[in-house]
Design a protein around this motif. Structure first.
Motif, PDB file in Angstrom:
ATOM      1  N   GLU A   1      16.708   1.122  17.889  1.00 21.43           N
ATOM      2  CA  GLU A   1      17.582   0.054  18.365  1.00 21.43           C
ATOM      3  C   GLU A   1      19.040   0.519  18.451  1.00 21.43           C
ATOM      4  O   GLU A   1      19.796   0.047  19.312  1.00 21.43           O
ATOM      5  N   GLN A   2      19.451   1.438  17.590  1.00 23.99           N
ATOM      6  CA  GLN A   2      20.801   1.986  17.666  1.00 23.99           C
ATOM      7  C   GLN A   2      20.953   2.917  18.868  1.00 23.99           C
ATOM      8  O   GLN A   2      22.005   2.961  19.510  1.00 23.99           O
TER       9      GLN A   2
ATOM     10  N   THR B   1      12.527   2.065  13.479  1.00 22.72           N
ATOM     11  CA  THR B   1      12.757   0.966  14.419  1.00 22.72           C
ATOM     12  C   THR B   1      14.250   0.670  14.527  1.00 22.72           C
ATOM     13  O   THR B   1      14.777   0.499  15.630  1.00 22.72           O
ATOM     14  N   ASP B   2      14.939   0.629  13.388  1.00 21.13           N
ATOM     15  CA  ASP B   2      16.392   0.414  13.406  1.00 21.13           C
ATOM     16  C   ASP B   2      17.088   1.511  14.198  1.00 21.13           C
ATOM     17  O   ASP B   2      18.016   1.252  14.974  1.00 21.13           O
ATOM     18  N   TYR B   3      16.616   2.748  14.010  1.00 21.02           N
ATOM     19  CA  TYR B   3      17.247   3.869  14.703  1.00 21.02           C
ATOM     20  C   TYR B   3      17.037   3.772  16.210  1.00 21.02           C
ATOM     21  O   TYR B   3      17.964   3.997  16.993  1.00 21.02           O
TER      22      TYR B   3
ATOM     23  N   ALA C   1      12.954   1.961   9.243  1.00 22.16           N
ATOM     24  CA  ALA C   1      14.141   2.760   9.518  1.00 22.16           C
ATOM     25  C   ALA C   1      14.095   3.344  10.919  1.00 22.16           C
ATOM     26  O   ALA C   1      15.115   3.406  11.612  1.00 22.16           O
TER      27      ALA C   1
END
Length: 280
Positions: free
Chosen positions: A93-94, A89-91, A87
């Motif tokens: 990237e956002q 890592t996704d953040y 999560a």
């Protein structure tokens, strides 16, 4: 810049209430994310000279909104370390496109400040060391960006003042659009103003909404942003209040809170530190 319970949090240019959890969790997980998310942007001198200030103003507001109203989509209490790291890592990237857009659009006058600030945001996200966000370098860059935006962006400006325990200077009505709220603390405790938009189908006054359990109140309002200040200090937040309707501000800090100690008293809003206004 905002502190909660004496610990530096990112509040303004990073996720609000989740920031401390993010930092602590990243330390525990030992993020091994490398150059993919950490590439420093920055603006070349020629690009900065040709930059459109209006584009930077929009990018900076988008960055602030994205970082103060978003966060990793994960339950930190029940998720596994692997789920938390995914999560995070996704953040990251956002967040990266928002950082890059602010860097790429920065005019020459603010290039150094935005490069410094975005670099420290990346460092904090990747290392979990939130001491970065109480450094003189971070605070100086943050103040420089605010000063530039207040002078050049042409946004509606509100001068809100916090005293023990009420707000002064908040108008009854505010023109719809991007609004710069400068919050000055003239009290002797730390104060904040957290701003929400009250949903159109909600009829209760803000005072009544504030008595509801947290899980219920956030079905009735939408968080817009927050500004925080210690005594004799001020903070500016740029809020997208482009949708007309009822809005409210409140201070959730416990009574007795100081620079490094959380108070044991009731939240300031229970003592009268809240205000409702209309955006039209």
């Amino acid at each position: 810049m905002h502190r909660t319970t004496g610990t530096p949090a990112l509040r303004r240019w990073l996720v609000g209430g989740a920031s401390l959890v993010i930092a602590a969790t990243m330390v525990g997980c030992g993020s091994d994310d490398d150059s993919g998310d950490s590439a420093s942007g920055g603006t070349s001198s020629s690009a900065a000279e040709e930059a459109d200030p209006a584009a930077f103003c929009e990018a900076a507001v988008d960055l602030e909104a994205g970082l103060t109203t978003g966060g990793p989509e994960v339950d930190f209490e029940t998720a596994t370390p692997e789920e938390i790291e995914a999560a995070l890592t996704d953040y990251r990237e956002q967040v990266e496109p928002l950082l890059k857009e602010a860097e790429d659009s920065a005019p020459e006058e603010v290039t150094d400040d935005i490069t410094s600030l975005t670099g420290q945001v990346r460092q904090g996200l990747e290392s979990g060391d939130d001491s970065v966000f109480q450094s003189p370098e971070f605070m100086e860059a943050n103040a420089g960006i605010d000063e530039y935006m207040l002078a050049e962006c042409g946004y509606e400006q509100i001068e809100a003042v916090g005293v023990n325990y009420e707000y002064e200077g908040i108008p009854d009505t505010v023109p719809a659009g991007i609004v710069a709220v400068t919050f000055t603390n003239e009290g002797d405790e730390v104060h904040e103003i957290g701003v929400v938009r009250i949903n159109d189908d909600v009829t209760e006054p803000l005072e009544q909404l504030l008595t509801l359990p947290e899980e219920e109140i956030f079905t009735k309002v939408e968080f817009a942003g927050i500004a925080f200040a210690e005594p004799s200090a001020s903070d500016t937040v740029f809020l997208r209040m482009e949708e007309p309707g009822r809005y409210g501000g409140a201070c959730f800090i416990p009574q007795g809170t100081t620079h490094d100690t959380e108070g044991s008293g009731p939240p300031h809003f229970t003592l009268g530190m809240f205000a409702e206004f209309t955006v039209e």
